[in-house]
Motif scaffolding. Structure first.
Motif, PDB file in Angstrom:
ATOM      1  N   ASN A  88       0.819  -1.212   0.000  1.00  0.00           N
ATOM      2  CA  ASN A  88       0.000   0.000   0.000  1.00  0.00           C
ATOM      3  C   ASN A  88       0.852   1.262   0.000  1.00  0.00           C
ATOM      4  N   ASP A  90      -1.814  -5.032   2.135  1.00  0.00           N
ATOM      5  CA  ASP A  90      -3.022  -5.836   2.161  1.00  0.00           C
ATOM      6  C   ASP A  90      -2.677  -7.177   1.532  1.00  0.00           C
ATOM      7  N   THR A  98      -4.395 -11.429   0.632  1.00  0.00           N
ATOM      8  CA  THR A  98      -5.489 -12.398   0.655  1.00  0.00           C
ATOM      9  C   THR A  98      -4.915 -13.800   0.495  1.00  0.00           C
ATOM     10  N   ARG A 122      -8.466 -12.289   4.643  1.00  0.00           N
ATOM     11  CA  ARG A 122      -8.197 -10.930   4.173  1.00  0.00           C
ATOM     12  C   ARG A 122      -7.403 -10.212   5.264  1.00  0.00           C
ATOM     13  N   SER A 162      -4.993  -6.814   6.433  1.00  0.00           N
ATOM     14  CA  SER A 162      -4.506  -5.458   6.233  1.00  0.00           C
ATOM     15  C   SER A 162      -3.624  -5.110   7.418  1.00  0.00           C
TER      16      SER A 162
END
Length: 197
Positions: free
Chosen positions: A140, A156, A158, A182, A184
């Motif tokens: 990010n 982030d 997954t 997920r 973050s």
């Protein structure tokens, strides 16, 4: 004037090198979410957050393969937003948190797959069982934290896994065996951003 320009350029280069070279960051548990979601009898898709995350990551922008991630997820921080479900999930039918109080992830390989995109391969250990897991991650931002004034980074990511592979297969396949993760996270270094440490 030229001296001032050279000094400014040198400081900018030093700051850039601080983020380009391998930097060790500590995960910030207050800005880290690990959300697991699954399908419930086809009717809904509940989720649980694994809070209180601890760990470190090393990121080397110049040589991404030298990067690494080490994470511990205390099961005491798990929150499905349903207290009775939390109690059931921590019990012997699922995580058996009394015997195995935490889950762990340790990277074995980090690859750059595109600009700002990484593939992180590692070992996930749950309930004493270790299986490979691949995280598809997005960088990010990397830069100076505006409040802490230290090098900081955020990702982030997954992944999907089969819970039955870790001995958590109760009620499958009516309750989906496949679980989506997920993630973050923010992390920060302990040294000032421009110090290059």
């Amino acid at each position: 004037m030229s001296k001032r320009f050279l000094l400014t350029a040198a400081l900018a280069a030093a700051s850039a090198n601080a983020f380009a070279a391998g930097v060790t960051y500590k995960l910030d548990p207050t800005h880290t979410n690990v959300i697991a979601s699954w399908n419930h009898f086809g009717f809904s898709n509940p989720s649980a957050n694994f809070g209180g995350v601890e760990g470190t990551l090393v990121y080397d922008a110049a040589d991404v393969a030298r990067s690494s991630v080490q994470v511990t997820l205390p099961l005491s921080g798990m929150d499905s937003f349903v207290p009775k479900l939390d109690e059931h999930l921590r019990g012997p039918d699922f995580f058996d948190a009394a015997r195995f109080p935490e889950a762990r992830f340790s990277s074995t390989r980090v690859e750059a797959v595109a600009a700002g995109k990484l593939r992180i391969t590692g070992d996930l250990t749950i309930r004493g069982v270790t299986r490979p897991l691949v995280l598809d991650a997005t960088l990010n931002k990397a830069g100076e934290h505006p409040m802490l004034k230290v090098a900081a980074i955020g990702f982030d990511a997954t992944a999907t896994l089969k819970r039955s592979a870790f001995g958590l297969g109760g009620f499958a396949p009516a309750v989906s065996d496949e679980v989506t993760l997920r993630i973050s996270t923010e992390a920060s270094a302990s040294a000032p951003a421009a110090a290059g440490k």
